[in-house]
Design an enzyme around this catalytic site. Structure first.
Site, PDB file in Angstrom:
ATOM      1  N   GLU A 178       0.848  -1.173   0.000  1.00 54.57           N
ATOM      2  CA  GLU A 178       0.000   0.000   0.000  1.00 54.57           C
ATOM      3  C   GLU A 178       0.899   1.244   0.000  1.00 54.57           C
ATOM      4  O   GLU A 178       1.868   1.252   0.757  1.00 54.57           O
ATOM      5  CB  GLU A 178      -0.906   0.046   1.234  1.00 54.57           C
ATOM      6  CG  GLU A 178      -1.913   1.190   1.136  1.00 54.57           C
ATOM      7  CD  GLU A 178      -2.874   1.246   2.329  1.00 54.57           C
ATOM      8  OE1 GLU A 178      -2.755   0.441   3.261  1.00 54.57           O
ATOM      9  OE2 GLU A 178      -3.730   2.133   2.298  1.00 54.57           O
ATOM     10  N   GLY A 226       3.120   2.403  10.919  1.00 56.25           N
ATOM     11  CA  GLY A 226       2.935   1.624  12.141  1.00 56.25           C
ATOM     12  C   GLY A 226       2.685   0.159  11.828  1.00 56.25           C
ATOM     13  O   GLY A 226       3.310  -0.728  12.413  1.00 56.25           O
ATOM     14  N   ALA A 227       1.752  -0.087  10.918  1.00 54.08           N
ATOM     15  CA  ALA A 227       1.421  -1.470  10.581  1.00 54.08           C
ATOM     16  C   ALA A 227       0.564  -1.501   9.322  1.00 54.08           C
ATOM     17  O   ALA A 227       0.038  -0.474   8.896  1.00 54.08           O
ATOM     18  CB  ALA A 227       0.669  -2.141  11.722  1.00 54.08           C
ATOM     19  N   MET A 228       0.405  -2.700   8.749  1.00 50.35           N
ATOM     20  CA  MET A 228      -0.289  -2.844   7.472  1.00 50.35           C
ATOM     21  C   MET A 228      -1.179  -4.083   7.474  1.00 50.35           C
ATOM     22  O   MET A 228      -0.772  -5.159   7.884  1.00 50.35           O
ATOM     23  CB  MET A 228       0.772  -2.913   6.363  1.00 50.35           C
ATOM     24  CG  MET A 228       0.204  -3.138   4.984  1.00 50.35           C
ATOM     25  SD  MET A 228      -0.850  -1.761   4.452  1.00 50.35           S
ATOM     26  CE  MET A 228      -1.948  -2.616   3.331  1.00 50.35           C
ATOM     27  N   ASN A 257      -2.388  -6.284   5.303  1.00 46.05           N
ATOM     28  CA  ASN A 257      -2.392  -7.302   4.242  1.00 46.05           C
ATOM     29  C   ASN A 257      -3.267  -8.493   4.629  1.00 46.05           C
ATOM     30  O   ASN A 257      -3.212  -8.975   5.746  1.00 46.05           O
ATOM     31  CB  ASN A 257      -0.971  -7.813   4.007  1.00 46.05           C
ATOM     32  CG  ASN A 257       0.044  -6.707   3.990  1.00 46.05           C
ATOM     33  OD1 ASN A 257      -0.009  -5.834   3.151  1.00 46.05           O
ATOM     34  ND2 ASN A 257       0.946  -6.715   4.963  1.00 46.05           N
ATOM     35  N   HIS A 276      -6.912  -2.169  14.973  1.00 46.05           N
ATOM     36  CA  HIS A 276      -7.107  -1.408  13.731  1.00 46.05           C
ATOM     37  C   HIS A 276      -6.825  -2.283  12.503  1.00 46.05           C
ATOM     38  O   HIS A 276      -7.656  -2.383  11.599  1.00 46.05           O
ATOM     39  CB  HIS A 276      -6.194  -0.181  13.747  1.00 46.05           C
ATOM     40  CG  HIS A 276      -6.256   0.650  12.506  1.00 46.05           C
ATOM     41  ND1 HIS A 276      -7.037   1.779  12.409  1.00 46.05           N
ATOM     42  CD2 HIS A 276      -5.631   0.514  11.302  1.00 46.05           C
ATOM     43  CE1 HIS A 276      -6.902   2.306  11.199  1.00 46.05           C
ATOM     44  NE2 HIS A 276      -6.052   1.561  10.509  1.00 46.05           N
ATOM     45  N   GLU A 277      -5.671  -2.900  12.476  1.00 40.08           N
ATOM     46  CA  GLU A 277      -5.322  -3.698  11.290  1.00 40.08           C
ATOM     47  C   GLU A 277      -6.247  -4.901  11.167  1.00 40.08           C
ATOM     48  O   GLU A 277      -6.654  -5.273  10.074  1.00 40.08           O
ATOM     49  CB  GLU A 277      -3.851  -4.134  11.325  1.00 40.08           C
ATOM     50  CG  GLU A 277      -2.826  -3.020  11.505  1.00 40.08           C
ATOM     51  CD  GLU A 277      -2.997  -1.823  10.583  1.00 40.08           C
ATOM     52  OE1 GLU A 277      -3.590  -1.966   9.498  1.00 40.08           O
ATOM     53  OE2 GLU A 277      -2.541  -0.717  10.963  1.00 40.08           O
ATOM     54  N   GLU A 279      -9.926   4.070   6.015  1.00 39.01           N
ATOM     55  CA  GLU A 279      -9.127   4.518   7.166  1.00 39.01           C
ATOM     56  C   GLU A 279      -9.964   5.270   8.200  1.00 39.01           C
ATOM     57  O   GLU A 279      -9.836   5.028   9.403  1.00 39.01           O
ATOM     58  CB  GLU A 279      -7.927   5.355   6.709  1.00 39.01           C
ATOM     59  CG  GLU A 279      -6.886   4.578   5.903  1.00 39.01           C
ATOM     60  CD  GLU A 279      -6.287   3.371   6.626  1.00 39.01           C
ATOM     61  OE1 GLU A 279      -6.504   3.220   7.848  1.00 39.01           O
ATOM     62  OE2 GLU A 279      -5.608   2.552   5.956  1.00 39.01           O
TER      63      GLU A 279
HETATM   64  N1  BES Z   1      -3.140   0.919   5.806  1.00 41.42           N
HETATM   65  C1  BES Z   1      -2.398   1.561   6.816  1.00 41.42           C
HETATM   66  C2  BES Z   1      -0.925   1.442   6.641  1.00 41.42           C
HETATM   67  C3  BES Z   1      -0.334   2.269   5.508  1.00 41.42           C
HETATM   68  C4  BES Z   1      -0.324   3.612   5.554  1.00 41.42           C
HETATM   69  C5  BES Z   1       0.244   1.691   4.427  1.00 41.42           C
HETATM   70  C6  BES Z   1       0.249   4.353   4.526  1.00 41.42           C
HETATM   71  C7  BES Z   1       0.798   2.423   3.399  1.00 41.42           C
HETATM   72  C8  BES Z   1       0.816   3.765   3.449  1.00 41.42           C
HETATM   73  C9  BES Z   1      -2.735   0.992   8.197  1.00 41.42           C
HETATM   74  O1  BES Z   1      -3.964   0.407   8.297  1.00 41.42           O
HETATM   75  C10 BES Z   1      -2.741   2.154   9.143  1.00 41.42           C
HETATM   76  O2  BES Z   1      -3.592   2.966   9.024  1.00 41.42           O
HETATM   77  N2  BES Z   1      -1.781   2.213  10.059  1.00 41.42           N
HETATM   78  C11 BES Z   1      -1.597   3.310  10.957  1.00 41.42           C
HETATM   79  C12 BES Z   1      -1.965   2.985  12.371  1.00 41.42           C
HETATM   80  C13 BES Z   1      -3.404   3.024  12.702  1.00 41.42           C
HETATM   81  C14 BES Z   1      -3.641   2.610  14.140  1.00 41.42           C
HETATM   82  C15 BES Z   1      -4.039   4.367  12.458  1.00 41.42           C
HETATM   83  C16 BES Z   1      -0.121   3.622  10.923  1.00 41.42           C
HETATM   84  O3  BES Z   1       0.626   2.838  10.356  1.00 41.42           O
HETATM   85  O4  BES Z   1       0.276   4.634  11.463  1.00 41.42           O
HETATM   86 ZN    ZN Z   2      -5.579   1.722   8.555  1.00 40.01          ZN
END
Ligand code: BES
Ligand code: ZN
Length: 850
Positions: A122, A254-256, A258, A290-291, A313
């Site tokens: 992503e 922070g995390a993804m 997939n 969240h993930e 999101e």
């Molecule tokens: N889908 C995102 C991760 C992401 C963000 C991938 C931008 C590629 C580009 C993931 O679900 C996400 O939103 N992560 C947040 C943390 C969440 C608790 C709001 C993050 O990584 O900060």
């Molecule tokens: Zn997210």
């Protein structure tokens, strides 16, 4: 200058891809410098296609071979992808490409972290793995074969077969390429299992580097809680035989989410009492939720295009905040979310980077993973729920899953299910998605003949590209208090729809005290003349805990504003109220901690700016210091007892109640340190058996410039632990006095353990510098220059993390002309860098020109 004129993508130009992808087969022959990726993709031309050209995205790929229906073809290849003549009937596309994971420092696509392979696709990273229509509305099932020497070979979906040096996976759920993932490494797992409400057994694993096994238990519990919660609250079950989480040290975000294979920044999953603070535990629980929640809001129902990012999101942030409210304290969560919203989203919405919750154009989508899309996006869902009611919300969301499962959707689809299930017209509500900027609501009131009238007037300042705004529908939750503090009217939601509108309450014996915007029912800035006496009254009596805190917060702000503008002494009544609150054992410790936490430097700067002043970061800092010193002195006699009473005894537990107590305890320790020079903090440091207390003690000591011994001890103890060392790097800068912050940060970038390539370490130092407002903006501009130097250096390696960090400069127009010129010079220097990335180029030019 960026290499070519950057291309802008518009929402209005959306056209579907002309081909359907029926199946994807991928084979990976892993090798650090030369991984081969073989793809076999079944395409069917769409009969009604508008766009017939066959374009596959592909970047930084070495094309080895391409075939259609088994026959070699020679596509036209550019730096962005390829086009090829294809049959008008279903056909099989095959390609073989070579990529180099070990030199991929952008951490997008397939890359290596500590010898392990991992992916981040992503938003548009899959095109760095193979040629593909890399857009979220193209969904397909994936079958993946991985060949490599690593002990653990993972991909999405369910494992189907494996042998020595290979493994195969099949994901039965059609998904866009951005949800693809692959991990290969000598990892160990923390296993568990879960049985869904309908009786399906799911294997759960958290995969980590050997040595980190002991830090997985908390994350695993959070995962199981999330799975149960989503079944109970949203009726949503998990849908594969296995759910894997992998911890990675080098990760931009922070995390993804997939599908079936979530990949986490190790800082957002690994936890132990000795190495993680209470705040870490809380964040880990929230991000795992969240993930996981994305499995339905994002994966099963995904986005049609990246303009719809808030569809997944905003909704998923809303869901994870509901989860945290249920697991911990709802009122504490709401207050913390609002502090965060004001600190980050309001800064964005009121500066050059302001954009709609659903943007209509972008150059680089990675720059739009913002507080506006996420946090304001979640606020918009909260408002919608408040307007239609809890039951109608549940019904509409159920309809959303029923109607759109397996689809790539838009905000219109989302609003349509609410219109269809409630019969409500949401066209005015949709302006929350299409209009940028934070609405201001001016409140005036009147009381006569037993009737109390509130008049609300809304307006939204211009934002880049949007000079004029229409009135929005704004839910304003209001309650009324009588003179004795009793509630004479319970919470009622006023629906403000006009530019100016009055609401009346009859049958009131005397003029009530209004409690407006309870629970922060809308992300707006309220402007209302009030008095400190009224605020103190609400702080003492309001039944809405958010507004109680808000009253205290406003008092805290006004006291500091007066100190900055009029060199006033700290407000005596407020100090008095505060000293009473701190000592009031009947109040929740976490709430007392929040009341004690000062308004952020950035929030104060924004407030001063709003009122037509030029904020001086040093003056704001000095006021905060004077205030804290005066408060500490006013509490001299109580602090040792308060400190003792709030010290949590016994074995560490990360539960919300103990965490709240430790938070209060840390704030008391910081006041106490102002009186004892660090004696209590040094004792706490020595006695601490958990990171929350060790970290808090070290922070107090560093702030008091009396922590060199402990800092060295901390370093000696933790130099082998990357995540704890991030804290050590960050604390040195965060706790520096303003005039020393930039040089502290500069010295740390010379440290042997500083690593530009590791985003956590980079953020620990540079993020802490940007957050230390008085330090970053210290006269002379050394902070600006240091950040710019580092951004320029990082841009060549990792554009995404560089571009995100540029937002440190977004508030520059608030400040005096000297500071503005210093910042402008740095922004222009970044902008003039050779081969600047599209990411950073877009951010810098928006900040300069917005
Ligand atoms: N889908 C995102 C991760 C992401 C963000 C991938 C931008 C590629 C580009 C993931 O679900 C996400 O939103 N992560 C947040 C943390 C969440 C608790 C709001 C993050 O990584 O900060
Ligand atoms: Zn997210």
């Amino acid at each position: 200058m960026a290499e070519a004129t950057p291309q802008t993508i518009y929402l209005k130009d959306y056209t579907p891809f002309g081909y359907q992808v029926d199946e994807v087969h991928l084979t990976f022959h892993l090798s650090p410098k030369a991984t081969r990726v073989v793809s076999r993709i079944e395409f069917t031309p769409k009969p009604d296609a508008v766009e017939r050209s066959f374009f596959l995205h592909g970047e930084q790929l070495k094309l080895i071979a391409a075939k259609i229906d088994g026959q070699p073809v020679s596509p036209d290849v550019t730096a962005q992808g390829l086009t090829c003549d294809v049959p008008s009937t279903p056909f099989v596309w095959e390609s073989e490409v070579e990529i180099s994971p070990v030199t991929n420092t952008a951490l997008e696509g397939l890359y290596m972290s500590n010898g392990m392979y991992c992916t981040q696709c992503e938003a548009e990273g899959f095109r760095k793995i193979t040629y593909y229509p890399d857009r979220p509305d193209v969904m397909s099932t994936f079958t993946v074969r991985i060949e490599g020497d690593e002990k653990v070979l993972l991909s999405n979906g369910n494992p189907t077969d494996s042998g020595e040096g290979w493994a195969e996976w099949h994901d039965p759920w059609p998904k866009p390429a951005y949800l693809f993932a692959l991990v290969a490494g000598d990892l160990v797992n923390h296993p568990d299992s879960f049985t869904t409400a309908s009786g399906q057994d799911v294997e759960l694993n958290i995969w980590v580097r050997p040595g980190d096994e002991g830090k997985c238990a908390f994350g695993m519990e959070a995962l199981k809680k999330s799975m149960t919660w989503d079944e109970q609250v949203y009726g949503l079950e998990y849908d594969l035989d296995i759910f894997n989480i992998v911890a990675v040290d080098d990760f931009n975000m922070g995390a993804m989410e997939n599908k079936g294979l979530n990949i986490f920044n190790s800082s957002c999953v690994l936890a132990s009492p000795e190495t993680s603070t209470d705040a870490n535990f809380e964040r880990i629980e929230a991000i795992i939720a969240h993930e996981y929640f994305h499995n339905w809001t994002g994966n099963r129902i995904t986005c049609r295009d990246w303009f719809q990012l808030c569809l997944k999101e905003g909704l998923t942030v809303y869901r994870d905040s509901q989860f945290t409210s249920d697991m911990r304290s709802a009122s504490v969560k709401r207050i913390s979310d609002v502090i965060d919203l004001r600190g980050r989203q309001f800064a964005e919405d009121n500066g050059p980077l302001a954009h709609q919750v659903r943007p209509e154009s972008f150059q680089e989508i990675n720059n739009f993973y913002t507080a506006t899309i996420y946090e304001k996006g979640a606020e918009v869902i909260g408002m919608l729920k408040r307007l239609v009611g809890d039951e109608a919300y549940a019904k509409a969301v159920a309809l959303y899953f029923e109607r759109h499962d397996g689809q790539a959707c838009t905000i219109e689809d989302w609003l349509q299910v609410f219109e269809d299930s409630t019969g409500r017209d949401l066209s005015q509500f949709s302006k929350w998605y299409s209009q940028a900027g934070t609405p201001r609501i001016k409140v005036t009131d009147d009381y006569s003949d037993g009737t109390y009238t509130l008049t609300l007037e809304q307006s939204t300042p211009p934002t880049p590209g949007q000079p004029d705004k229409d009135p929005r529908v704004i839910p304003v939750a209001v309650g009324l208090l009588g003179q004795n503090g009793d509630e004479v009217r319970g919470t009622e939601v006023l629906e403000l729809t006009e530019a100016k509108q009055s609401f009346s309450f009859d049958g009131l014996a005397s003029k009530p005290v209004p409690s407006i915007l309870r629970e922060f029912s809308a992300p707006i800035i309220m402007e209302r003349e009030s008095t400190n006496a009224e605020r103190a009254f609400l702080l003492a009596h309001d039944s809405d805990s958010f507004n109680r805190w808000e009253a205290g917060n406003t008092l805290a702000k006004e006291a500091r504003v007066a100190m900055v503008l009029d060199a006033a002494a700290p407000d005596a009544d407020y100090l008095d109220a505060l000293t009473k609150l701190v000592r009031d054992d009947s109040l929740d410790p976490a709430f007392r901690a929040l009341v004690l936490s000062p308004p952020s430097q950035s929030d104060l700067a924004q407030t001063l700016f709003e009122r037509g002043h030029t904020p001086d970061p040093q003056a704001i800092y000095d006021a905060a210091e004077t205030f804290a010193q005066t408060l500490a002195e006013a509490l001299t006699d109580s602090l040792p007892r308060l400190y003792a009473d709030t010290t949590v005894q016994g074995a560490y537990s990360s539960d919300a109640e103990s965490a709240g107590k430790r938070d209060l305890n840390a704030r008391i320790l910081s006041l106490l340190t102002r009186l004892d020079g660090g004696e209590a903090a040094a004792r706490q440091y020595d006695a601490a058996d958990n990171m929350t207390q060790q970290n808090a003690a070290l922070a107090c000591l560093l702030k008091a410039e009396n922590g060199e011994a402990q800092s060295q001890a901390f370093y000696d103890q933790w130099q082998g632990d990357r995540l704890v060392m991030d804290k050590w790097f960050g604390l040195q800068v965060a706790c520096s006095a303003p005039k020393k912050a930039a040089s502290a940060a500069a010295n740390l970038t010379e440290h042997a353990l500083f690593d530009l390539k590791n985003p956590n370490r980079f953020r620990a130092v540079m993020g802490a510098l940007a957050m230390n407002q008085a330090g970053f903006h210290y006269e002379g501009g050394a902070g600006y220059q240091l950040l710019a130097d580092n951004l320029i250096a990082l841009d060549a390696l990792n554009p995404q993390t560089t571009a995100r960090m540029c937002s440190a400069f977004q508030t520059w127009k608030r400040y005096d002309s000297t500071r503005q010129e210093l910042i402008r010079a740095q922004l222009e220097r970044i902008s003039a860098t050779d081969n600047l990335s599209r990411d950073t180029n877009e951010m810098v030019s928006r900040i300069l020109n917005g």
